[in-house]
Design an enzyme around this catalytic site. Structure first.
Site, mmCIF file in Angstrom:
data_model
loop_
_atom_site.group_PDB
_atom_site.id
_atom_site.type_symbol
_atom_site.label_atom_id
_atom_site.label_comp_id
_atom_site.label_asym_id
_atom_site.label_seq_id
_atom_site.Cartn_x
_atom_site.Cartn_y
_atom_site.Cartn_z
ATOM 1 N N LYS A 11 -66.724 -30.899 -56.259
ATOM 2 C CA LYS A 11 -66.651 -31.914 -55.209
ATOM 3 C C LYS A 11 -66.743 -33.331 -55.787
ATOM 4 C CE LYS A 11 -68.531 -28.870 -51.602
ATOM 5 N NZ LYS A 11 -69.552 -28.720 -50.538
ATOM 6 N N PHE A 59 -72.254 -32.581 -38.685
ATOM 7 C CA PHE A 59 -71.964 -33.204 -39.978
ATOM 8 C C PHE A 59 -70.479 -33.166 -40.352
ATOM 9 C CE2 PHE A 59 -73.342 -28.780 -40.826
ATOM 10 C CZ PHE A 59 -72.263 -28.292 -41.554
ATOM 11 N N ARG A 87 -70.649 -17.358 -55.998
ATOM 12 C CA ARG A 87 -71.626 -17.870 -55.021
ATOM 13 C C ARG A 87 -73.039 -17.871 -55.632
ATOM 14 N NH1 ARG A 87 -70.126 -20.312 -50.228
ATOM 15 N NH2 ARG A 87 -72.180 -19.713 -49.506
ATOM 16 N N THR A 93 -76.755 -23.579 -50.475
ATOM 17 C CA THR A 93 -76.111 -24.797 -49.960
ATOM 18 C C THR A 93 -77.021 -26.014 -50.137
ATOM 19 O OG1 THR A 93 -75.083 -23.397 -48.294
ATOM 20 C CG2 THR A 93 -74.969 -25.771 -47.937
ATOM 21 N N ARG A 104 -75.898 -25.845 -58.219
ATOM 22 C CA ARG A 104 -76.425 -26.783 -57.224
ATOM 23 C C ARG A 104 -77.848 -27.234 -57.546
ATOM 24 N NH1 ARG A 104 -73.586 -23.875 -51.987
ATOM 25 N NH2 ARG A 104 -71.846 -25.331 -51.766
ATOM 26 N N ASN A 114 -73.265 -31.494 -52.631
ATOM 27 C CA ASN A 114 -73.830 -30.360 -53.359
ATOM 28 C C ASN A 114 -72.904 -29.793 -54.435
ATOM 29 O OD1 ASN A 114 -72.033 -29.166 -51.672
ATOM 30 N ND2 ASN A 114 -73.490 -27.870 -50.586
ATOM 31 N N HIS A 117 -67.893 -26.085 -54.163
ATOM 32 C CA HIS A 117 -67.562 -25.170 -53.062
ATOM 33 C C HIS A 117 -67.138 -23.840 -53.669
ATOM 34 C CE1 HIS A 117 -65.591 -23.519 -49.472
ATOM 35 N NE2 HIS A 117 -64.647 -23.127 -50.301
#
Ligand code: GDP
Length: 133
Positions: A11, A59, A87, A93, A104, A114, A117
């Site tokens: 991100k 959000f 994951r 998250t 993360r 964070n 993805h």
């Protein structure tokens, strides 16, 4: 679990901070292969479509603004049980809940910013890979 493919996004926060190489090392050290990679800027339209599942969340707009705030790196990952494995490598998250040695935990700065993805199911992995590749 058979060999799977999944979508990874680095991100804007993590790209901007220069964490892309460190993140990809963690991905590869977990046994995942980076099959395809491209850097791009999401348009607002693309961000809204990609996160349309969250369109009713408070959000949503902030998330779309964040995701268009700078370049992202989208990647196709492959490996045994790749969806669940990636994951796990990502972590929770919310970085406050993420386990040690997850992407993360190391690089996320908030529940929104964070760092990464990852697709959360086979169906979404297919959909998200088709979205970008
Ligand atoms: P993920 O699958 O772990 O990425 O989490 P979700 O699918 O629940 O959420 C998608 C993305 O929306 C997250 O990765 C965050 O960037 C953002 N997000 C999730 N929950 C919140 C929240 O409570 N507040 C804000 N500002 N962003 C959130």
């Amino acid at each position: 679990m058979p060999n799977q493919k999944t979508l990874s996004i680095i991100k804007p926060d993590a790209v901007k901070a220069g964490h892309a190489n460190a993140i990809n090392l963690m991905i590869e050290n977990a046994g995942l292969k980076i099959l395809k990679k491209k850097e791009l800027n999401l348009t607002t339209e693309q961000a809204k479509e990609f996160y349309s599942i969250h369109s009713d969340k408070p959000f949503y707009n902030e998330l779309c603004n964040f995701m268009t705030s700078g370049p992202i790196i989208v990647q196709m990952l492959e490996g045994e049980n790749a969806i669940e494995l990636y994951r796990k490598v990502m972590g929770a998250t919310n970085p406050d809940d993420a386990e040690e040695n997850t992407i993360r935990k190391k690089f996320a700065t908030s529940i929104q910013e964070n760092a990464v993805h990852g697709s959360d199911s086979e169906e979404n992995a297919l959909k998200e890979l088709n979205f970008f590749f």
